[in-house]
Design a protein around this motif. Structure first.
Motif, PDB file in Angstrom:
ATOM      1  N   TYR A  63      -9.221  -2.641  46.841  1.00 44.54           N
ATOM      2  CA  TYR A  63      -9.533  -3.618  45.792  1.00 44.54           C
ATOM      3  C   TYR A  63      -8.549  -3.488  44.623  1.00 44.54           C
ATOM      4  O   TYR A  63      -8.135  -4.492  44.032  1.00 44.54           O
ATOM      5  N   ARG A  64      -8.178  -2.258  44.295  1.00 45.39           N
ATOM      6  CA  ARG A  64      -7.228  -2.061  43.204  1.00 45.39           C
ATOM      7  C   ARG A  64      -5.857  -2.651  43.564  1.00 45.39           C
ATOM      8  O   ARG A  64      -5.209  -3.302  42.745  1.00 45.39           O
ATOM      9  N   ASP A  65      -5.432  -2.451  44.832  1.00 43.64           N
ATOM     10  CA  ASP A  65      -4.140  -3.006  45.256  1.00 43.64           C
ATOM     11  C   ASP A  65      -4.178  -4.534  45.288  1.00 43.64           C
ATOM     12  O   ASP A  65      -3.190  -5.198  44.951  1.00 43.64           O
ATOM     13  N   ILE A  66      -5.286  -5.101  45.724  1.00 43.84           N
ATOM     14  CA  ILE A  66      -5.422  -6.568  45.735  1.00 43.84           C
ATOM     15  C   ILE A  66      -5.328  -7.116  44.313  1.00 43.84           C
ATOM     16  O   ILE A  66      -4.687  -8.144  44.061  1.00 43.84           O
ATOM     17  N   ASP A  67      -5.957  -6.410  43.362  1.00 43.12           N
ATOM     18  CA  ASP A  67      -5.866  -6.833  41.966  1.00 43.12           C
ATOM     19  C   ASP A  67      -4.426  -6.809  41.477  1.00 43.12           C
ATOM     20  O   ASP A  67      -3.983  -7.697  40.718  1.00 43.12           O
ATOM     21  N   GLN A  68      -3.656  -5.796  41.925  1.00 45.29           N
ATOM     22  CA  GLN A  68      -2.254  -5.704  41.503  1.00 45.29           C
ATOM     23  C   GLN A  68      -1.416  -6.823  42.123  1.00 45.29           C
ATOM     24  O   GLN A  68      -0.514  -7.363  41.469  1.00 45.29           O
ATOM     25  N   LEU A  69      -1.698  -7.182  43.364  1.00 46.41           N
ATOM     26  CA  LEU A  69      -1.000  -8.308  43.982  1.00 46.41           C
ATOM     27  C   LEU A  69      -1.291  -9.600  43.223  1.00 46.41           C
ATOM     28  O   LEU A  69      -0.388 -10.407  42.965  1.00 46.41           O
ATOM     29  N   SER A  70      -2.545  -9.799  42.884  1.00 46.79           N
ATOM     30  CA  SER A  70      -2.937 -10.994  42.141  1.00 46.79           C
ATOM     31  C   SER A  70      -2.273 -11.034  40.775  1.00 46.79           C
ATOM     32  O   SER A  70      -1.793 -12.080  40.321  1.00 46.79           O
ATOM     33  N   ALA A  71      -2.210  -9.880  40.109  1.00 44.65           N
ATOM     34  CA  ALA A  71      -1.579  -9.813  38.784  1.00 44.65           C
ATOM     35  C   ALA A  71      -0.080 -10.092  38.867  1.00 44.65           C
ATOM     36  O   ALA A  71       0.530 -10.559  37.902  1.00 44.65           O
ATOM     37  N   ALA A  72       0.523  -9.815  40.048  1.00 43.77           N
ATOM     38  CA  ALA A  72       1.955 -10.068  40.224  1.00 43.77           C
ATOM     39  C   ALA A  72       2.237 -11.517  40.609  1.00 43.77           C
ATOM     40  O   ALA A  72       3.385 -11.875  40.878  1.00 43.77           O
ATOM     41  N   ILE A 103       0.741 -13.206  43.217  1.00 45.07           N
ATOM     42  CA  ILE A 103       0.524 -13.510  44.627  1.00 45.07           C
ATOM     43  C   ILE A 103      -0.822 -14.220  44.773  1.00 45.07           C
ATOM     44  O   ILE A 103      -1.848 -13.710  44.317  1.00 45.07           O
ATOM     45  N   PRO A 104      -0.868 -15.404  45.404  1.00 45.59           N
ATOM     46  CA  PRO A 104      -2.126 -16.168  45.511  1.00 45.59           C
ATOM     47  C   PRO A 104      -3.051 -15.616  46.584  1.00 45.59           C
ATOM     48  O   PRO A 104      -3.234 -16.188  47.649  1.00 45.59           O
ATOM     49  N   VAL A 105      -3.652 -14.461  46.310  1.00 51.49           N
ATOM     50  CA  VAL A 105      -4.569 -13.838  47.248  1.00 51.49           C
ATOM     51  C   VAL A 105      -5.987 -14.024  46.718  1.00 51.49           C
ATOM     52  O   VAL A 105      -6.235 -13.943  45.517  1.00 51.49           O
ATOM     53  N   TYR A 106      -6.921 -14.323  47.609  1.00 56.51           N
ATOM     54  CA  TYR A 106      -8.304 -14.528  47.189  1.00 56.51           C
ATOM     55  C   TYR A 106      -9.239 -13.857  48.183  1.00 56.51           C
ATOM     56  O   TYR A 106      -8.828 -13.463  49.288  1.00 56.51           O
ATOM     57  N   ALA A 107     -10.506 -13.719  47.791  1.00 58.95           N
ATOM     58  CA  ALA A 107     -11.496 -13.029  48.622  1.00 58.95           C
ATOM     59  C   ALA A 107     -12.610 -13.985  49.003  1.00 58.95           C
ATOM     60  O   ALA A 107     -13.080 -14.772  48.180  1.00 58.95           O
ATOM     61  N   ASP A 108     -13.008 -13.928  50.289  1.00 56.89           N
ATOM     62  CA  ASP A 108     -14.188 -14.637  50.777  1.00 56.89           C
ATOM     63  C   ASP A 108     -15.273 -13.607  51.027  1.00 56.89           C
ATOM     64  O   ASP A 108     -15.058 -12.629  51.741  1.00 56.89           O
ATOM     65  N   ARG A 109     -16.425 -13.819  50.451  1.00 58.41           N
ATOM     66  CA  ARG A 109     -17.513 -12.866  50.628  1.00 58.41           C
ATOM     67  C   ARG A 109     -18.425 -13.293  51.767  1.00 58.41           C
ATOM     68  O   ARG A 109     -18.386 -14.424  52.228  1.00 58.41           O
ATOM     69  N   GLY A 146     -17.821 -12.729  58.045  1.00 61.58           N
ATOM     70  CA  GLY A 146     -16.588 -13.431  58.364  1.00 61.58           C
ATOM     71  C   GLY A 146     -15.625 -13.528  57.201  1.00 61.58           C
ATOM     72  O   GLY A 146     -14.602 -14.201  57.293  1.00 61.58           O
ATOM     73  N   GLY A 147     -15.951 -12.863  56.114  1.00 65.43           N
ATOM     74  CA  GLY A 147     -15.106 -12.939  54.933  1.00 65.43           C
ATOM     75  C   GLY A 147     -13.981 -11.933  54.965  1.00 65.43           C
ATOM     76  O   GLY A 147     -13.706 -11.292  55.969  1.00 65.43           O
ATOM     77  N   GLY A 148     -13.309 -11.805  53.825  1.00 67.56           N
ATOM     78  CA  GLY A 148     -12.190 -10.884  53.723  1.00 67.56           C
ATOM     79  C   GLY A 148     -11.166 -11.421  52.743  1.00 67.56           C
ATOM     80  O   GLY A 148     -11.410 -12.404  52.041  1.00 67.56           O
ATOM     81  N   PHE A 149     -10.021 -10.806  52.705  1.00 66.50           N
ATOM     82  CA  PHE A 149      -8.945 -11.242  51.829  1.00 66.50           C
ATOM     83  C   PHE A 149      -7.981 -12.143  52.597  1.00 66.50           C
ATOM     84  O   PHE A 149      -7.713 -11.930  53.784  1.00 66.50           O
ATOM     85  N   ALA A 150      -7.431 -13.140  51.905  1.00 68.87           N
ATOM     86  CA  ALA A 150      -6.493 -14.063  52.542  1.00 68.87           C
ATOM     87  C   ALA A 150      -5.560 -14.622  51.470  1.00 68.87           C
ATOM     88  O   ALA A 150      -5.819 -14.522  50.264  1.00 68.87           O
ATOM     89  N   LEU A 151      -4.450 -15.211  51.928  1.00 66.34           N
ATOM     90  CA  LEU A 151      -3.499 -15.877  51.052  1.00 66.34           C
ATOM     91  C   LEU A 151      -3.767 -17.372  51.083  1.00 66.34           C
ATOM     92  O   LEU A 151      -4.264 -17.908  52.080  1.00 66.34           O
ATOM     93  N   LEU A 152      -3.444 -18.063  49.986  1.00 70.76           N
ATOM     94  CA  LEU A 152      -3.593 -19.508  49.963  1.00 70.76           C
ATOM     95  C   LEU A 152      -2.745 -20.130  51.077  1.00 70.76           C
ATOM     96  O   LEU A 152      -1.648 -19.661  51.377  1.00 70.76           O
TER      97      LEU A 152
END
Length: 310
Positions: A28-37, A39-45, A48-54
């Motif tokens: 989660y911390r690394d995903i936050d850093q990607l988003s802050a940089a 990178i259009p990454v988002y989470a589906d809860r 069947g969810g998970g992290f994905a790119l736009l």
């Protein structure tokens, strides 16, 4: 992590943690850093969810080191690529990868130019496989095939779903499915091949490496239909591998006698083939049991001696 998301589409936090051997909190911390940089990454809860790119986001091929570029020069195994009709594509891909690392361009082919992989065993020539490129295309595109297969057991036409190709000791094999059963066919024994317009669904759980390993183990075990007790000299023990790896692995050794000879009990193939294998041990083997195998070995040795008499 960014490249993995780009390749797989959607990945759970648990899967990312296992892939990189980190905690879920770190994910989660690394995903936050990607988003802050940016990178259009988002989470589906939820299920069947998970992290994905736009959709539509692609990252450029960056960060390749010189060592990685050198390693990629042998990744395609040029001999196999040539057999499959993919040599032009392999060369083009290698040029593009080298272009991505301009500082390493002069050395990028260093490993590839100093390493050659010859998959064919000694004293052998690879069997011709003119139909391999067409068969490979059917494997890539998940197209059903009809083939005429020459077999010592049952030659004839077969309709199959080709799932994967394997290069074993210079020979090509195709793993194909018929209904729910898996079959292995030697590509050189396919005399006619037609790729049908029908497609098939590739099994999500299919693991080519695991399927092949299991099939090889089952095949070797199935050949060992008998048991023999032999007396071997030290040189005979050294040559035991000639009876096959499966037999050698299951061999049970007795104590070594004062003359250096040793009793060994191990599985063997049918007697007709086993006597020919034992003859390759020359004067370093004595069959103790069964007596039928001993008699066959003696008869074969006498025949050889008679044919080669002065």
């Amino acid at each position: 992590m960014l490249l993995l998301l780009q390749v797989k589409g959607r990945v759970t936090a648990q899967a990312l943690a296992e892939e990189f051997e980190i905690s879920i909190r770190t994910v989660y911390r690394d995903i936050d850093q990607l988003s802050a940089a940016g990178i259009p990454v988002y989470a589906d809860r939820g299920p069947g969810g998970g992290f994905a790119l736009l959709d539509g986001y692609r990252t450029r091929l960056t960060g390749i080191t010189r060592a990685e570029a050198e390693t990629l020069s042998i990744a395609g195994l040029s001999g196999a690529a040539s057999d499959l009709g993919l040599m032009d594509q392999l060369r083009a891909a290698q040029l593009k990868l080298i272009a991505a690392v301009p500082d390493a361009a002069q050395d990028a082919s260093r490993i590839g130019s100093r390493l050659h992989i010859d998959a064919v065993g000694w004293y052998r020539r690879p069997a011709p496989t003119p139909l391999l490129p067409v068969l490979a295309s059917a494997v890539w595109e998940q197209k059903r095939i009809t083939m005429h297969y020459e077999s010592w057991q049952n030659s004839g036409h077969r309709t199959r779903d080709p799932l994967g190709l394997v290069l074993k000791a210079g020979d090509w094999y195709v793993l194909a499915r018929v209904r729910r059963q898996m079959r292995i066919y030697k590509v050189a024994s396919i005399t006619h091949l037609t790729v049908l317009d029908e497609t098939f669904e590739h099994p999500a759980s299919f693991d080519l490496r695991a399927e092949w390993s299991a099939a090889v183990a089952a095949f070797e075990k199935g050949l060992l239909t008998g048991v023999a007790t032999l007396r071997l000299s030290p040189e005979g023990v050294a040559r035991l591998h000639r009876l096959g790896a499966a037999a050698e692995e299951q061999a049970l050794f007795g104590p070594i006698a004062k003359d250096g000879w040793q009793d060994v009990t191990l599985p063997v193939e049918g007697f007709d083939y086993a006597v020919e294998q034992l003859l390759s041990l020359a004067g370093h083997v004595q069959v103790l049991e069964p007596l039928e195998l001993r008699e066959r070995l003696r008869t074969l040795a006498q025949r050889v001696a008679t044919l080669n008499a002065a």
